[in-house]
Write a protein that holds these residues in place. Structure first.
Motif, mmCIF file in Angstrom:
data_model
loop_
_atom_site.group_PDB
_atom_site.id
_atom_site.type_symbol
_atom_site.label_atom_id
_atom_site.label_comp_id
_atom_site.label_asym_id
_atom_site.label_seq_id
_atom_site.Cartn_x
_atom_site.Cartn_y
_atom_site.Cartn_z
ATOM 1 N N SER A 36 0.843 -1.196 0.000
ATOM 2 C CA SER A 36 0.000 0.000 0.000
ATOM 3 C C SER A 36 0.877 1.244 0.000
ATOM 4 O O SER A 36 2.018 1.216 0.481
ATOM 5 C CB SER A 36 -0.899 0.019 1.237
ATOM 6 N N ASP A 37 0.344 2.335 -0.525
ATOM 7 C CA ASP A 37 1.005 3.643 -0.456
ATOM 8 C C ASP A 37 2.413 3.620 -1.046
ATOM 9 O O ASP A 37 3.341 4.196 -0.495
ATOM 10 C CB ASP A 37 1.045 4.134 1.000
ATOM 11 N N VAL A 38 2.553 2.971 -2.211
ATOM 12 C CA VAL A 38 3.842 3.015 -2.916
ATOM 13 C C VAL A 38 3.814 4.002 -4.079
ATOM 14 O O VAL A 38 4.828 4.207 -4.746
ATOM 15 C CB VAL A 38 4.256 1.618 -3.442
ATOM 16 N N GLY A 39 2.637 4.605 -4.338
ATOM 17 C CA GLY A 39 2.528 5.597 -5.404
ATOM 18 C C GLY A 39 1.785 5.128 -6.629
ATOM 19 O O GLY A 39 1.894 5.739 -7.697
ATOM 20 N N LYS A 40 0.986 4.079 -6.502
ATOM 21 C CA LYS A 40 0.238 3.556 -7.660
ATOM 22 C C LYS A 40 -0.695 4.602 -8.255
ATOM 23 O O LYS A 40 -0.754 4.777 -9.480
ATOM 24 C CB LYS A 40 -0.573 2.322 -7.249
ATOM 25 N N SER A 41 -1.443 5.289 -7.391
ATOM 26 C CA SER A 41 -2.435 6.257 -7.888
ATOM 27 C C SER A 41 -1.777 7.386 -8.669
ATOM 28 O O SER A 41 -2.272 7.792 -9.724
ATOM 29 C CB SER A 41 -3.241 6.838 -6.721
#
Length: 493
Positions: A14-19
């Motif tokens: 989570s929160d690795v910058g996918k978005s």
């Protein structure tokens, strides 16, 4: 070389910058003249927005649609989970709230929801040149893999090439990548056509040997290493982004300090983002009620569980501090759930948010709110204090006046249809106010008038951008950041 239209951006965690990377890809491909649409089969976030036809989807997919020059549509995020407790969420399907579901309830619906998501993807795919899919969390959660509808199962349905994103800032980036590949079934790992290292700080040359090692170990090209940035502003998907915000004592000496109370079930936290860019203004998140003493004005933001958060406000001393601040003439502003809390009481007769049927409000506005199952979701045109703007409403509550407090917001249209309505409430002293309208400060006219109301003596320059114009500027900068540092041709794009 691949001729597949779809690209799926999946992560090692989570929160690795996918978005953000999916948003950059939407802008990049659309700038090349392609008709691009974003897609996330299932999102879990309390940061939501409204489509022009009154449907509710994750804010990240609205951002990605804007980046792709597309009108946001419920098919872009067919399943949305909005957590309102530690074990349950409101389930939104194709933009409409359908039920409250525990994790077990949700997984029982997996086949039904996967079918809905596949149909939504197919409709988008038929109407666009390319789809950019976004995954959720880690794409290699072994205990959830048979119930996953958003990562590799959706990539397989789309026959998509996968970009695997790893976050070097978290540490252990080599283990993130190799470990993920090691536990994926072969049919899933075979879809990964490129790896991106995100959030790198420092000298890129120092990681050259790392890139070589990853490629030798995995046989998958590293498309690039993306540097950490602080000067590009993209709406975040969830409130994990709140941690870097300044504390009140860190504000500049002569700054006008706006304090935001970080509710346990904080929703639509990006409402306040435009305030953080005004010269002379410091936007801070408050850690304790005493922090209010360091602020010129206070904002009570939205909440996904109003009654729980209202109890928390009473139990932790925030309500007493707000009453004291109001008595001292400090301006206090509430948005949506925060607006409801400022009233005399909030009732939940059908227990939509849990076991509490009624909680006393803070009592700064002469109004009461009753929660109802039928959710209002609209794009809303409004006028306030001589200015005009557009925002959106997402709420189950219906509020009514109990006294002489004034309803200051005039509603002129909802979902494109002219109306003549009012919204919000302002106290008789004029220093406490609330509204249901999210995106209130995305409008330059309204932003200036709010700052004047709050006591700020400066003014934003005519060149100050906010709202969609500002966001488009940032999407362009984001696409430049991406293409400067990664080579998409290595996976055939």
């Amino acid at each position: 070389m691949s001729d597949r239209r779809s690209i799926a951006v999946l992560g090692t965690a989570s929160d690795v910058g996918k978005s953000v990377i999916a948003t950059a890809l939407c802008r990049y491909f659309s700038a090349r003249g392609e008709q691009v649409a974003p897609f996330k089969a299932q999102n879990m976030s309390n940061n939501a927005g409204v489509t022009p036809d009154g449907r509710e989807i994750g804010r990240a997919q609205i951002v990605q649609a804007e980046a792709a020059f597309q009108i946001p549509h419920a098919d872009m995020n067919p399943v949305l989970l909005k957590p309102n407790s530690d074990t349950g969420s409101q389930l939104v399907v194709l933009g409409k709230a359908v039920t409250h579901a525990s994790a077990r309830d949700y997984y029982r619906k997996k086949d039904e929801l996967y079918a809905v998501a596949c149909q939504a993807y197919d409709r988008l795919s038929a109407a666009h040149d390319r789809i950019v899919l976004e995954g959720a969390g880690s794409c290699a959660e072994v205990n959830l893999m048979d119930r996953d509808i958003v990562n590799f199962p959706m990539a397989a349905h789309a026959d998509a090439d996968v970009i695997l994103v790893a976050d070097i800032h978290k540490g252990g980036v080599f283990a993130q990548i190799v470990g993920t590949l090691a536990i994926l079934p072969p049919q899933f790992s075979a879809r990964i056509k490129g790896i991106v290292i995100n959030r790198f700080r420092g000298d890129f040359s120092l990681f050259a040997s790392g890139t070589e090692w990853i490629e030798a170990k995995t046989g998958i090209p590293v498309l690039g290493v993306l540097p950490w940035f602080t000067d590009i502003h993209i709406d975040d998907e969830d409130s994990l982004s709140l941690s870097p915000m300044k504390r009140p004592e860190q504000a500049e000496k002569d700054a006008f300090v706006i304090g935001v109370i970080p509710l346990p079930h904080l929703a639509n936290f990006t409402d306040v983002s435009p305030l953080s860019r005004v010269n002379g203004v410091e936007l801070v998140y408050l850690a304790a009620p005493s922090d209010m003493d360091l602020c010129h004005t206070v904002i009570l933001p939205g909440s996904k569980n109003v009654l729980h958060d209202l109890n928390w406000i009473h139990a932790t001393g925030w309500s007493k501090a707000l009453l004291t601040a109001a008595d001292a003439g400090k301006p206090i502003f509430g948005i949506c759930g925060g607006y409801q809390m400022l009233g005399k009481r909030v009732s939940d007769p059908d227990q939509l948010e849990g076991r509490h049927q009624q909680v006393d409000g803070i009592g700064l506005l002469q109004m009461e709110t009753v929660l109802e199952a039928d959710k209002i979701t609209t794009i809303t045109d409004f006028e306030w204090n001589g200015g005009s703007g557009q925002g959106y409403e997402i709420h189950m509550g219906r509020s009514r006046a109990l006294g002489d407090d004034h309803q200051p917001v005039r509603i002129t249209a909802r979902n494109g249809k002219p109306v003549s309505d009012t919204d919000g409430m302002r106290s008789s002293c004029g220093r406490v106010m609330g509204t249901y309208i999210h995106g209130f400060w995305d409008n330059p006219d309204i932003l200036d008038r709010y700052l004047t109301w709050a006591g700020f003596h400066g003014k934003t320059p005519e060149t100050f951008l906010c709202g969609l114009a500002y966001r488009h500027q940032q999407y362009d900068r984001l696409a430049d950041w991406l293409t400067t540092h990664i080579d998409l041709s290595r996976m055939g794009c």
